[in-house]
Design an enzyme around this catalytic site. Structure first.
Site, PDB file in Angstrom:
ATOM      1  N   HIS A   1      19.586   6.096  11.896  1.00  0.00           N
ATOM      2  CA  HIS A   1      20.494   5.466  11.728  1.00  0.00           C
ATOM      3  C   HIS A   1      20.439   4.344  13.003  1.00  0.00           C
ATOM      4  O   HIS A   1      19.751   4.741  13.955  1.00  0.00           O
ATOM      5  CB  HIS A   1      21.854   6.263  11.986  1.00  0.00           C
ATOM      6  CG  HIS A   1      23.110   5.682  11.483  1.00  0.00           C
ATOM      7  ND1 HIS A   1      23.307   4.564  10.713  1.00  0.00           N
ATOM      8  CD2 HIS A   1      24.481   5.594  12.208  1.00  0.00           C
ATOM      9  CE1 HIS A   1      24.579   3.936  10.761  1.00  0.00           C
ATOM     10  NE2 HIS A   1      25.296   4.680  11.635  1.00  0.00           N
TER      11      HIS A   1
ATOM     12  N   ARG B   1      31.774  13.332  11.399  1.00  0.00           N
ATOM     13  CA  ARG B   1      31.582  13.258  12.824  1.00  0.00           C
ATOM     14  C   ARG B   1      32.527  14.095  13.765  1.00  0.00           C
ATOM     15  O   ARG B   1      32.083  14.571  14.683  1.00  0.00           O
ATOM     16  CB  ARG B   1      31.804  11.786  13.355  1.00  0.00           C
ATOM     17  CG  ARG B   1      31.708  11.558  14.666  1.00  0.00           C
ATOM     18  CD  ARG B   1      31.402   9.932  15.156  1.00  0.00           C
ATOM     19  NE  ARG B   1      32.761   9.545  15.253  1.00  0.00           N
ATOM     20  CZ  ARG B   1      32.843   8.078  15.626  1.00  0.00           C
ATOM     21  NH1 ARG B   1      31.912   7.291  15.757  1.00  0.00           N
ATOM     22  NH2 ARG B   1      34.220   7.594  15.780  1.00  0.00           N
TER      23      ARG B   1
ATOM     24  N   ASP C   1      27.397   8.805  18.271  1.00  0.00           N
ATOM     25  CA  ASP C   1      26.717   7.318  18.692  1.00  0.00           C
ATOM     26  C   ASP C   1      26.043   7.562  19.966  1.00  0.00           C
ATOM     27  O   ASP C   1      26.375   7.181  21.245  1.00  0.00           O
ATOM     28  CB  ASP C   1      27.724   6.296  18.872  1.00  0.00           C
ATOM     29  CG  ASP C   1      28.857   6.120  17.678  1.00  0.00           C
ATOM     30  OD1 ASP C   1      28.360   6.328  16.585  1.00  0.00           O
ATOM     31  OD2 ASP C   1      29.867   5.440  17.719  1.00  0.00           O
TER      32      ASP C   1
ATOM     33  N   ASP D   1      27.159   1.711   5.204  1.00  0.00           N
ATOM     34  CA  ASP D   1      28.110   1.895   6.163  1.00  0.00           C
ATOM     35  C   ASP D   1      29.272   0.860   5.685  1.00  0.00           C
ATOM     36  O   ASP D   1      29.203   0.553   4.309  1.00  0.00           O
ATOM     37  CB  ASP D   1      27.741   1.350   7.621  1.00  0.00           C
ATOM     38  CG  ASP D   1      28.193   2.087   8.367  1.00  0.00           C
ATOM     39  OD1 ASP D   1      29.485   2.217   8.641  1.00  0.00           O
ATOM     40  OD2 ASP D   1      27.651   2.610   9.556  1.00  0.00           O
TER      41      ASP D   1
ATOM     42  N   ASP E   1      36.336   9.472  19.960  1.00  0.00           N
ATOM     43  CA  ASP E   1      35.331   8.514  19.768  1.00  0.00           C
ATOM     44  C   ASP E   1      34.804   7.761  20.895  1.00  0.00           C
ATOM     45  O   ASP E   1      35.668   7.021  21.520  1.00  0.00           O
ATOM     46  CB  ASP E   1      35.928   7.222  18.816  1.00  0.00           C
ATOM     47  CG  ASP E   1      35.004   6.061  18.341  1.00  0.00           C
ATOM     48  OD1 ASP E   1      33.990   6.067  18.601  1.00  0.00           O
ATOM     49  OD2 ASP E   1      35.533   5.390  17.641  1.00  0.00           O
TER      50      ASP E   1
ATOM     51  N   ASP F   1      33.369   8.990   8.791  1.00  0.00           N
ATOM     52  CA  ASP F   1      33.250   8.617  10.160  1.00  0.00           C
ATOM     53  C   ASP F   1      34.635   8.416  10.846  1.00  0.00           C
ATOM     54  O   ASP F   1      35.603   8.397  10.008  1.00  0.00           O
ATOM     55  CB  ASP F   1      32.585   7.335  10.341  1.00  0.00           C
ATOM     56  CG  ASP F   1      31.689   7.320  11.632  1.00  0.00           C
ATOM     57  OD1 ASP F   1      32.042   8.005  12.482  1.00  0.00           O
ATOM     58  OD2 ASP F   1      31.148   6.367  11.665  1.00  0.00           O
TER      59      ASP F   1
END
Length: 915
Positions: free
Chosen positions: A647, A573, A589, A401, A255, A514
């Site tokens: 997004h 993701r 991201d 979300d 991440d 996610d």
């Protein structure tokens, strides 16, 4: 306060919305990478023991011995159907089993017979059964070469970098003995004990490494190759760079907040597949290992300028270009599939035969998606939905979300903000629209939360090294992580999507996974500790598989809730080899910066080359706020990428398409409408990807494999088989772009102006804010639907317009695929699949699947022929033998012929003659 603390921790990790590289290891900080990279090319200590060779009808086995420590390995060699060679290397007698990756291959590959051509004390030569292909195994030192005729296609261990750290007991718990299969502890090994072999610390985290050192490594040499691609995910160039003067490319799902561009850092997903291409051949390497992996690349032509290469040519330099690749993984075994092509499409087919093809998505998922973290409540959703209607912008999905849940408890709804979710979903369904809600794999530790209690009582959580449930921090605060490597856990998770379990859901609600790397805010490198356990295996063994398993269980849940009728849509993701079978992927991201818009092209192209076609980037950038120009350009570029979703981060200003003034609203509307007109083409391409494994969005070299000018191009690409060439505008303030139009015998038509251009040229194109440079290849036929409505489902029965682009040197062709758009009934042959052809002044539609059964209300309402000459008449002949004259217009200045209202059913046979 816990969620606020977690948000604060997350923001600390992200700094000022920029990646903190100190949170993530370099090779030097990763003990096994540092150890392996310290080994330099030279003579390998491994020797093949030819007297141990055994050959059956399906495989060859052979022992290897390390002459330094006397540890023996077992090599297995398989010739697989479809011009693939598999090589496995494991310890002959490991202290305990080593991890072999399950669930990625769609089936055990079909083997074909191997035969010995010759053998002596120096080695053995085996036939691969394809023309003059053979494998040469050299004994001392061990080396494996794959040859075709006199050409070496690929060599393994030619630089002597095979390394296999055998499992061993710690020196304080084992009385060492020297045997033929287990090494003694040498003085050198004792010294290395201090070098992260049995324990490793990074920042405040200690990895206990109970199994000790277990890394594996192997080098590959690719003669004649200067261009290699793949091994996503990295925010880097399409053509992989050499790594001699920096870190290797890292494959370790992490991440990473607002990732940095143009470096080999690991990101959210990992596909250990590399594609090598030259003008003579395309090959691939699939390294089936789910542990942390590093990939080094070197080249004997790296750093040479074009002038330097020309000088070599003039001076008669005989050095053959060569790329050398080295794979290093922390644990597991060496299990490699060598895909021998020889064409790009052969490699795609070979890889698909191993791991499957892109899932066939519901048609609506190819439309536009509107998302942000977070739409506040049901009224907010209703208002945004109405805004699209008010501004005449189509969309198919609106997304929720993490804030839609009851305190970050997934499978729930906030009782105040989303009190009546079925009412909200029904409102969308009435407009033939859909919703996606997030379901993450970190589960809030809360005794009042049904999901947590069920998982804990069943023993389904990942365990820590001491045997308790693993806990870390994520969005809910303290969270545990389901062990998705367990089939029974995945089955239970899938059952939670049933309508009577996931309350408030309906058939138009889909799912987004996610944070499934998995993300652990207070874990090492923001992920799970490697010494956490999944049954008999450590997390280090399975890490890169975790996200695939989460998506697998979620997709199965959506299928099961419909009784196996409806195709799922699941965005993930994190991903691995095989994730293409399960749904869509996005690039994570990103940031509202021009560089992130630009990098989205090579990132998605790289994924397509390794099977994952359904790729896109957050329109506008997730972090920060885009300028109006950047936002418009991103909508334009995204309209021509497979997954099309806007997004934004919770702390960014709202950016619905109509919030930037009427002029920009009109520009965005036009981009989205262009997407919707092309939905029939996108859908047909995804069907082809599902059947063949070919990428939907592809680099130019895939279709022009001998054109050196295409090999490093990454600012333009093809959608489908050369039919559309797209060169998005990705530079701020651009007044023009230069597009390379390939093919010396090609002609290309600007899809907006219909202007014709010859191929094999660099074409300068002046641009304004409304420009999206797109070209249709002469010799292609593309179906569109020009009656754009509020959603794709509203357009289901609308008529088609066929765009026929002519090249007088060849037949023009295309395809039209139609089914119900959302079920698995296509597997029962319930579809229409037509071949469209224009040859000798006759346009025809022929059934490609005569055994398929499906009907459509759609018809052909218009045919536009580019590069045409004016006919005296146009005659339509239908399958029942009836003929009629058709009206047409001809624009002599642009050589464009338009046939209006021919009226035949889109699923029927017909011919149209231009006399």
């Amino acid at each position: 306060m816990a969620p606020l603390l977690v948000l604060g921790l997350a923001l600390c990790l992200s700094g000022t919305w920029a990646v903190d590289k100190g949170n993530f290891k370099t090779c030097e900080q990763s003990a096994f990478c540092k150890r392996q990279r310290a080994l330099k090319p030279g003579e390998s200590p491994y020797r093949a023991l030819l007297e141990t060779m055994e050959l059956t009808n399906t495989r060859l086995t052979l022992q290897l011995i390390n002459d330094n420590n006397k540890v023996r390995l077992l090599l297995e060699l398989y010739r697989l159907q479809g011009n693939i060679t598999r090589v496995k290397i494991n310890e002959l007698k490991p202290l305990k089993p080593r991890y072999e990756v399950p669930d990625v291959l769609i089936r055990e590959p079909t083997t074909e017979p191997l035969s010995v051509l010759s053998q002596d004390e120096n080695g053995v030569v085996l036939s691969l059964g394809v023309e003059s292909q053979r494998v040469i195994i050299s004994a001392r030192p061990f080396r494996l070469d794959i040859m075709e005729g006199s050409d070496v296609l690929m060599s393994l261990n030619s630089r002597g970098l095979l390394a296999f750290e055998h499992l061993r007991m710690r020196k304080d718990t084992f009385s060492y003995k020297v045997t033929s299969t287990v090494a003694s502890t040498t003085k050198e090994e004792e010294e290395k004990v201090e070098d992260g072999m049995w324990e490793e610390t990074f920042k405040s985290h200690t990895d206990s490494k109970p199994n000790g050192p277990s890394a594996v490594s192997l080098d590959f040499s690719l003669p004649g190759v200067e261009h290699v691609y793949g091994i996503p995910e990295h925010a880097d160039t399409l053509r992989l760079k050499t790594t001699d003067n920096g870190d290797p490319y890292r494959l370790y799902n992490l991440d990473v907040f607002q990732y940095e561009l143009y470096n080999p850092m690991a990101l959210y997903g990992s596909v250990p597949v590399m594609v090598a291409h030259s003008a003579q051949r395309t090959t691939g390497i699939f390294w089936l290992n789910a542990a942390e992996t590093w990939v080094d690349i070197s080249s004997n032509t790296a750093g040479k300028t074009v002038f330097g290469k020309m000088l070599d040519y003039v001076q008669g330099s005989s050095e053959t270009p060569q790329t050398d690749v080295r794979w290093i993984s922390e644990s597991g075994i060496i299990d490699i599939f060598i895909m021998l092509g020889p064409t790009p499409k052969d490699v795609f087919s070979q890889y698909a035969s191993l791991t499957g093809t892109q899932s066939f998505p519901p048609l609506a998922s190819l439309g536009y998606h509107q998302c942000r973290w977070n739409y506040n409540d049901q009224e907010d959703v209703k208002s945004v939905d109405a805004g699209f209607d008010e501004h005449d912008i189509p969309y198919d999905f609106i997304w929720l979300d993490i804030e839609h849940t009851d305190g970050k408890r997934y499978f729930t709804w906030d009782p105040h903000k989303f009190a009546t979710p079925k009412e909200m979903l029904q409102g969308l369904m009435d407009k033939k629209r859909k919703m996606v809600a997030i379901v993450d794999p970190h589960i809030k530790v809360d005794g009042n939360y049904k999901i947590h209690n069920e998982i804990r009582s069943r023993g389904f959580y990942v365990k820590n090294k001491d045997g308790g449930d693993y806990e870390g921090w994520c969005w809910p605060g303290s969270a545990s992580y389901p062990d998705f490597t367990r089939a029974d856990m995945r089955a239970w998770w899938a059952s939670m999507f049933a309508y009577d379990q996931y309350e408030g859901t309906m058939e138009n609600l889909y799912t987004w996974n996610d944070m499934n790397e998995p993300s652990v805010f207070n874990g090492p490198e923001v992920t799970m500790h490697k010494d956490a356990t999944h049954g008999a295996w450590e997390h280090r063994d399975i890490h890169n598989l975790y996200g695939l398993y989460v998506q697998m269980a979620t997709a199965e849940g959506l299928i099961q809730r419909s009784g196996g009728v409806e195709r799922p849509f699941v965005l993930t993701r994190a991903f691995f080899a095989g994730s293409q079978r399960l749904g869509a992927v996005w690039t994570g991201d990103n940031a509202a910066e021009w560089g992130h818009l630009k990098i989205s092209i090579p990132m998605c192209l790289s994924m397509g080359l390794v099977g994952i076609s359904f790729c896109g980037a957050d329109i506008g950038g997730f972090f920060k706020s885009p300028s109006t120009e950047l936002l418009v350009r991103w909508y334009q570029a995204g309209a021509y990428q497979p997954f099309y979703r806007a997004h934004a981060h919770v702390d960014t200003p709202r950016r619905e398409p109509w919030l930037f003034g009427p002029e920009n609203t009109a520009l965005i509307r036009e981009a989205v409408r262009q997407r919707y007109t092309l939905l029939p083409y996108w859908y047909q391409l995804f069907y082809r990807a599902h059947v063949t494994g070919e990428p939907v969005m592809r680099p130019l070299w895939v279709e022009y494999p001998q054109d050196l000018a295409t090999f490093a191009l990454e600012d333009e690409y093809l959608i489908g088989k050369t039919n559309l060439l797209v060169h998005p505008v990705v530079e701020e303030g651009a007044r023009g772009v230069t597009a390379y139009l390939p093919g010396k015998d090609e002609v290309w038509f600007d899809v907006h102006t219909f202007q014709k251009h010859n191929g094999a040229q660099n074409l300068y194109i002046p641009v304004t804010m409304s420009s999206i440079p797109v070209f249709q290849r002469g010799g292609s036929i593309i179906p569109r639907k020009l009656r754009v409505r509020r959603s794709s489902t509203c357009m289901e029965h609308d008529p088609y317009t066929l765009y026929v682009a002519l090249n007088l040197q060849r037949t023009a062709d295309g395809e039209l695929y139609i089914d119900d758009g959302h079920t698995f009934n296509y597997e029962k042959k319930e579809f229409i699949y037509r071949k469209l052809t224009f040859a000798n002044k006759v346009l025809s539609s022929v059934n490609l699947a005569p055994d398929a059964k499906f009907t459509t209300d759609s018809w052909i309402e218009r045919i536009i022929v580019l590069g045409a000459s004016k006919p005296s008449k146009v005659t339509l002949k239908t399958a029942d033998g009836q003929e009629k004259q058709l009206e047409f217009d001809f624009d002599a200045s642009m050589s464009v012929l338009t046939v209006r209202k021919p009226g035949m059913n889109a699923g029927a046979d017909w011919t149209m003659t231009f006399q």
